[in-house]
Design a protein around this motif. Structure first.
Motif, PDB file in Angstrom:
ATOM      1  N   GLY A 143       0.818  -1.206   0.000  1.00  0.00           N
ATOM      2  CA  GLY A 143       0.000   0.000   0.000  1.00  0.00           C
ATOM      3  C   GLY A 143       0.848   1.250   0.000  1.00  0.00           C
ATOM      4  N   LEU A 144       0.325   2.315   0.597  1.00  0.00           N
ATOM      5  CA  LEU A 144       1.057   3.570   0.683  1.00  0.00           C
ATOM      6  C   LEU A 144       2.129   3.503   1.764  1.00  0.00           C
ATOM      7  N   GLY A 145       3.072   4.408   1.685  1.00  0.00           N
ATOM      8  CA  GLY A 145       4.044   4.516   2.763  1.00  0.00           C
ATOM      9  C   GLY A 145       3.369   4.932   4.058  1.00  0.00           C
ATOM     10  N   ILE A 146       2.581   5.996   3.989  1.00  0.00           N
ATOM     11  CA  ILE A 146       1.752   6.466   5.102  1.00  0.00           C
ATOM     12  C   ILE A 146       0.350   6.688   4.553  1.00  0.00           C
ATOM     13  N   ALA A 173      -6.916   5.590   6.094  1.00  0.00           N
ATOM     14  CA  ALA A 173      -6.984   4.272   5.466  1.00  0.00           C
ATOM     15  C   ALA A 173      -7.843   4.288   4.207  1.00  0.00           C
ATOM     16  N   ASP A 174      -7.640   5.320   3.379  1.00  0.00           N
ATOM     17  CA  ASP A 174      -8.467   5.473   2.184  1.00  0.00           C
ATOM     18  C   ASP A 174      -7.649   5.760   0.932  1.00  0.00           C
ATOM     19  N   GLY A 175      -6.376   5.413   0.944  1.00  0.00           N
ATOM     20  CA  GLY A 175      -5.525   5.735  -0.187  1.00  0.00           C
ATOM     21  C   GLY A 175      -5.063   7.179  -0.122  1.00  0.00           C
ATOM     22  N   VAL A 176      -4.440   7.641  -1.193  1.00  0.00           N
ATOM     23  CA  VAL A 176      -3.940   9.011  -1.219  1.00  0.00           C
ATOM     24  C   VAL A 176      -5.106   9.981  -1.042  1.00  0.00           C
ATOM     25  N   THR A 177      -4.966  10.890  -0.081  1.00  0.00           N
ATOM     26  CA  THR A 177      -5.976  11.910   0.151  1.00  0.00           C
ATOM     27  C   THR A 177      -5.449  13.247  -0.356  1.00  0.00           C
ATOM     28  N   PRO A 178      -6.106  13.860  -1.352  1.00  0.00           N
ATOM     29  CA  PRO A 178      -5.621  15.158  -1.832  1.00  0.00           C
ATOM     30  C   PRO A 178      -5.607  16.187  -0.704  1.00  0.00           C
TER      31      PRO A 178
END
Length: 376
Positions: A191-194, A198-203
């Motif tokens: 997944g993401l680094g951080i 818990a919803d993926g990349v958040t703009p």
């Protein structure tokens, strides 16, 4: 010393060890096989569980350190357990928390605050080079847990969080505030680094506790990288950490393979502002960054990683048909000290070549001479 005693509970409906009191040290154990739902190799439980140290153990990794005998979670801190330390800043305190079915470290529950996770290998083998993945996150923070520190500001406090089946560090939407994630090696996670919420990349501006920096420019000259970035956060002080990566994450956003440098933003006025910093590097490096609230005596919330940005060579744009020399050769700026036919700072071909020759590394020269130039 390495682990000296093994506790094996294949499928047992219990935790390997449960700590409910204060100021205990658990050291030099191999704990595996406690796989029932919500179980852990080490459970630290309740408000009375404070000041405990878990150090020098293999939690989910086999006694050789290169295989898995996983638990459901490696360490679970819950029920208001607070001010406990998982790992430490010397090699003998490092835990190998790998091969577990769910998370390497899970911190959850209101009052499960101010715990420290540092100096560990999470998702790797005992020498930190091969994968022994945890099935979900390397570190997960959930349900009200606040003010926890993952890593630190010194090289010895960094965790290596790698190869996990989900995010490197995940804080769900119900996690408390002020969880700091500093200077860790976070790389090769599925997944993401951080991942906050818990919803993926958040703009930026879409609900995460803190916006990430936006790297707007990264150029190298003579082994020095100059980075410009925008920061859109509330008024205050911030620590901006920069990382170099072999490749960008598939999301286009960061992990943090190698810590490069940090920059202290002091007295940010609130809203968006632009900053610049320099550090050693090379063209082609892939940079990412995080922002963390600097509260003075401690740190607060950390952002997700920024979008990845490749360091490029210097680029000079010739905007004059003149032949004047550069006013300050070697400063990385093509500028004769004069102006061109449209009133802009003048960059001649001679000045651009002088800069390219003196600043080292790869450079590019392009042309945008206006038709008002007498030599057009």
């Amino acid at each position: 010393l390495g682990p000296e005693l093994e506790i094996d509970g294949p499928g047992a409906a219990m935790d390997g060890l449960t700590v409910t009191s204060a100021d205990n040290t658990i050291r030099n154990l191999v704990i595996g096989g406690f796989t029932d739902v919500d179980r852990a190799a080490v459970l630290i439980l309740g408000v009375g569980a404070t000041g405990n140290t878990i150090a020098g153990n293999f939690l989910g990794a086999t006694a050789t350190g290169n295989g898995a005998n996983g638990n459901r979670n490696g360490v679970r801190i819950t029920g208001g357990a607070n001010n406990n330390t998982i790992g430490g800043t010397v090699g003998a305190d490092r835990n190998v928390i790998s091969g577990n079915l769910d998370n390497g470290v899970l911190i959850n529950g209101a009052g499960s605050d101010d715990n420290i996770v540092q100096g560990n290998f999470i998702g790797t083998d005992a020498i930190g080079t091969g994968p022994v993945a945890n099935g979900q996150a390397g570190v997960a923070i959930d349900v009200g847990a606040a003010g926890n520190l993952i890593g630190g500001t010194t090289v010895d406090s960094a965790n290596r969080i790698s190869s996990n089946g989900s995010d490197g560090v995940r804080a769900t939407a119900t996690a408390g505030s002020g969880n700091s994630i500093l200077r860790n090696v976070i790389v090769d996670n599925t997944g993401l680094g951080i991942d906050l919420d818990a919803d993926g990349v958040t703009p930026n501006g879409a609900g995460d506790p803190l916006n990430f920096p936006v790297i707007t420019s990264a150029v190298e000259a003579a082994g020095t990288v100059t980075v410009d970035f925008d920061l859109d956060v509330p008024a205050g002080d911030y620590r901006i950490e920069f990382f170099r990566n072999t490749a960008a994450d598939s999301s286009g956003y960061g992990e943090g393979e190698t810590f490069v440098d940090f920059y202290d933003v002091v007295g940010h006025p609130g809203g968006s502002a632009t900053y610049s910093t320099t550090f050693a590097g090379a063209a082609g490096d892939i940079l990412t960054a995080t922002a963390t609230e600097d509260l003075g005596a401690s740190y607060g919330s950390t952002s997700e990683f920024s979008a990845a940005r490749a360091v490029g060579p210097l680029s000079f744009v010739v905007n004059s048909g003149g032949d004047a020399a550069d006013s300050v050769p070697g400063d990385g700026v093509c500028d004769t000290g004069g102006i061109n036919s449209e009133g802009a700072s003048e960059c001649t071909l001679r000045a651009a070549i002088e800069e390219a020759n003196l600043t080292g590394g790869a450079s590019s020269i392009s042309f945008a001479i206006p038709d008002s130039d007498p030599l057009y």
